[in-house]
Design a protein around this motif. Structure first.
Motif, PDB file in Angstrom:
ATOM      1  N   SER A 148      32.613  50.034  36.533  1.00 11.71           N
ATOM      2  CA  SER A 148      33.049  48.683  36.224  1.00 11.71           C
ATOM      3  C   SER A 148      32.780  48.415  34.756  1.00 11.71           C
ATOM      4  O   SER A 148      31.630  48.422  34.312  1.00 11.71           O
ATOM      5  CB  SER A 148      32.284  47.668  37.082  1.00 11.71           C
ATOM      6  OG  SER A 148      32.341  46.375  36.514  1.00 11.71           O
TER       7      SER A 148
ATOM      8  N   ASN B 130      40.883  33.790  44.418  1.00 13.56           N
ATOM      9  CA  ASN B 130      40.598  35.230  44.356  1.00 13.56           C
ATOM     10  C   ASN B 130      40.986  35.974  45.632  1.00 13.56           C
ATOM     11  O   ASN B 130      40.389  36.992  45.991  1.00 13.56           O
ATOM     12  CB  ASN B 130      39.119  35.483  44.032  1.00 13.56           C
ATOM     13  CG  ASN B 130      38.794  35.120  42.596  1.00 13.56           C
ATOM     14  OD1 ASN B 130      39.519  35.486  41.674  1.00 13.56           O
ATOM     15  ND2 ASN B 130      37.717  34.374  42.410  1.00 13.56           N
TER      16      ASN B 130
ATOM     17  N   LEU C  39      36.611  39.246  45.535  1.00 11.98           N
ATOM     18  CA  LEU C  39      35.336  39.333  44.833  1.00 11.98           C
ATOM     19  C   LEU C  39      34.149  39.319  45.779  1.00 11.98           C
ATOM     20  O   LEU C  39      33.073  39.836  45.443  1.00 11.98           O
ATOM     21  CB  LEU C  39      35.216  38.186  43.823  1.00 11.98           C
ATOM     22  CG  LEU C  39      36.232  38.182  42.672  1.00 11.98           C
ATOM     23  CD1 LEU C  39      35.893  37.091  41.675  1.00 11.98           C
ATOM     24  CD2 LEU C  39      36.299  39.534  41.973  1.00 11.98           C
ATOM     25  N   SER C  40      34.308  38.769  46.973  1.00 13.25           N
ATOM     26  CA  SER C  40      33.223  38.782  47.957  1.00 13.25           C
ATOM     27  C   SER C  40      33.268  40.030  48.823  1.00 13.25           C
ATOM     28  O   SER C  40      32.397  40.222  49.671  1.00 13.25           O
ATOM     29  CB  SER C  40      33.301  37.529  48.844  1.00 13.25           C
ATOM     30  OG  SER C  40      34.477  37.554  49.635  1.00 13.25           O
TER      31      SER C  40
ATOM     32  N   TRP D 133      33.539  43.251  47.447  1.00 15.76           N
ATOM     33  CA  TRP D 133      33.570  44.233  46.360  1.00 15.76           C
ATOM     34  C   TRP D 133      33.377  45.657  46.859  1.00 15.76           C
ATOM     35  O   TRP D 133      34.068  46.569  46.421  1.00 15.76           O
ATOM     36  CB  TRP D 133      32.502  43.885  45.332  1.00 15.76           C
ATOM     37  CG  TRP D 133      32.751  44.493  43.980  1.00 15.76           C
ATOM     38  CD1 TRP D 133      32.059  45.508  43.396  1.00 15.76           C
ATOM     39  CD2 TRP D 133      33.773  44.116  43.052  1.00 15.76           C
ATOM     40  NE1 TRP D 133      32.585  45.789  42.142  1.00 15.76           N
ATOM     41  CE2 TRP D 133      33.627  44.940  41.903  1.00 15.76           C
ATOM     42  CE3 TRP D 133      34.784  43.152  43.062  1.00 15.76           C
ATOM     43  CZ2 TRP D 133      34.470  44.846  40.799  1.00 15.76           C
ATOM     44  CZ3 TRP D 133      35.617  43.044  41.955  1.00 15.76           C
ATOM     45  CH2 TRP D 133      35.451  43.898  40.845  1.00 15.76           C
TER      46      TRP D 133
ATOM     47  N   ASN E  63      44.292  35.407  38.482  1.00 21.81           N
ATOM     48  CA  ASN E  63      43.270  36.393  38.146  1.00 21.81           C
ATOM     49  C   ASN E  63      43.811  37.796  38.366  1.00 21.81           C
ATOM     50  O   ASN E  63      44.687  38.022  39.209  1.00 21.81           O
ATOM     51  CB  ASN E  63      42.024  36.182  39.007  1.00 21.81           C
ATOM     52  CG  ASN E  63      41.476  34.767  38.899  1.00 21.81           C
ATOM     53  OD1 ASN E  63      40.937  34.385  37.871  1.00 21.81           O
ATOM     54  ND2 ASN E  63      41.639  33.989  39.965  1.00 21.81           N
TER      55      ASN E  63
ATOM     56  N   ILE F  39      42.582  42.138  38.342  1.00 21.61           N
ATOM     57  CA  ILE F  39      41.640  43.243  38.183  1.00 21.61           C
ATOM     58  C   ILE F  39      42.442  44.465  37.761  1.00 21.61           C
ATOM     59  O   ILE F  39      43.409  44.841  38.432  1.00 21.61           O
ATOM     60  CB  ILE F  39      40.869  43.539  39.485  1.00 21.61           C
ATOM     61  CG1 ILE F  39      40.048  42.310  39.898  1.00 21.61           C
ATOM     62  CG2 ILE F  39      39.953  44.752  39.307  1.00 21.61           C
ATOM     63  CD1 ILE F  39      39.373  42.458  41.252  1.00 21.61           C
TER      64      ILE F  39
ATOM     65  N   HIS G  97      39.245  39.770  35.573  1.00 17.81           N
ATOM     66  CA  HIS G  97      37.889  39.822  36.107  1.00 17.81           C
ATOM     67  C   HIS G  97      37.153  41.096  35.693  1.00 17.81           C
ATOM     68  O   HIS G  97      35.956  41.072  35.408  1.00 17.81           O
ATOM     69  CB  HIS G  97      37.903  39.751  37.638  1.00 17.81           C
ATOM     70  CG  HIS G  97      38.087  38.381  38.176  1.00 17.81           C
ATOM     71  ND1 HIS G  97      37.406  37.276  37.718  1.00 17.81           N
ATOM     72  CD2 HIS G  97      38.892  37.919  39.176  1.00 17.81           C
ATOM     73  CE1 HIS G  97      37.761  36.201  38.388  1.00 17.81           C
ATOM     74  NE2 HIS G  97      38.660  36.558  39.285  1.00 17.81           N
ATOM     75  N   ASP G  98      37.869  42.217  35.695  1.00 17.10           N
ATOM     76  CA  ASP G  98      37.192  43.490  35.447  1.00 17.10           C
ATOM     77  C   ASP G  98      38.257  44.563  35.234  1.00 17.10           C
ATOM     78  O   ASP G  98      39.451  44.360  35.478  1.00 17.10           O
ATOM     79  CB  ASP G  98      36.320  43.873  36.648  1.00 17.10           C
ATOM     80  CG  ASP G  98      35.141  44.773  36.271  1.00 17.10           C
ATOM     81  OD1 ASP G  98      35.203  45.412  35.199  1.00 17.10           O
ATOM     82  OD2 ASP G  98      34.179  44.841  37.055  1.00 17.10           O
TER      83      ASP G  98
END
Length: 244
Positions: free
Chosen positions: A237, A154, A123-124, A126, A188, A190, A225-226
């Motif tokens: 997104s 994550n 997530l950091s 992206w 988590n 995605i 998350h997405d």
């Protein structure tokens, strides 16, 4: 061998040394980043086809698929359909070995972009994730459904293909998504899939499927998350555009 068709590795054919040396020298002095796409591909094909003029073939590959990235990521069976004539009017075809060389170039690029994701929280990173997904999926001719599994921090556990579909549909089943997440001890997820049409905006079916997977994860404390949709026109997104 058909009349007028030459063996691409026939040692009796003179190498186009003058042109090749000039292109190599230009690449060394100015840097390969200055080369147009067809010359970059031509320079790569020098190694696969040592005895022929490969500029027409490089241009034919880009013309057939529309761009260098699309040519490199095309299925082998499609690459094998490409042919051209050299400057002597002789047929020059893509062989299975050349097609494999092109796919090796694509795979090396994909892995280069994937490597940073293994060493940090996804997530950091992206922008790096988006760059990786665009290379991996933007030119896929069929829909592909992928899952990026993350741990509690994550950090990446796995990036897996869960299914292939048609040009406009890839099946995704909430039960299978959660089963695999539990197997990997993922906290988590995605969701990712591509739109071969080029438009990354989600369909109503995409939205409904995503909400079903989110609902399936809640009692298991697995967070989605997405859902990222990749097309040649960009990456959408579903979280950012408010679809979920």
């Amino acid at each position: 061998m058909a009349e007028g068709e030459a063996n691409i590795t026939d040692p009796s054919r003179p190498e186009h040394g003058g042109h090749r040396n000039r292109l190599r020298d230009r690449a060394r002095k100015a840097g390969v980043s200055t080369l147009p796409d067809y010359e970059l591909l031509e320079l790569f094909l020098f190694r696969s086809i040592p005895q022929r003029d490969v500029k027409p073939l490089a241009k034919a590959l880009i013309a057939r698929f529309g761009s260098l990235p699309a040519a490199l990521s095309a299925p082998i069976e499609d690459i094998l359909q490409v042919s051209s004539l050299d400057n002597a009017g002789r047929a020059l075809k893509i062989t299975p070995e050349i097609a494999l060389d092109l796919q090796l170039m694509f795979e090396a690029t994909r892995r280069l972009l994937a490597e940073p994701l293994k060493r940090t929280t996804v997530l950091s990173s992206w922008s790096q994730l988006i760059a990786y997904l665009r290379v991996t999926l933007a030119y896929e001719p069929r829909e592909q459904f992928r899952l990026i599994f993350l741990d509690k921090k994550n950090q990446l556990i796995a990036d897996e293909i869960m299914g292939h579909g048609t040009v406009d549909h890839a099946p995704a089943y909430p039960r299978e998504v959660m089963r695999r997440a539990l197997e990997l001890s993922a906290s988590n997820v995605i969701l990712v899939h591509n739109h071969p049409s080029g438009d990354p905006m989600p369909s109503q079916g995409d939205i409904d499927m995503t909400k079903a997977i989110i609902a399936a994860g809640k009692p298991l404390k697995i967070t989605v998350h997405d859902h990222l949709i990749v097309g040649r026109e960009g990456v959408a997104s579903m979280k950012q555009i408010g679809s979920i």
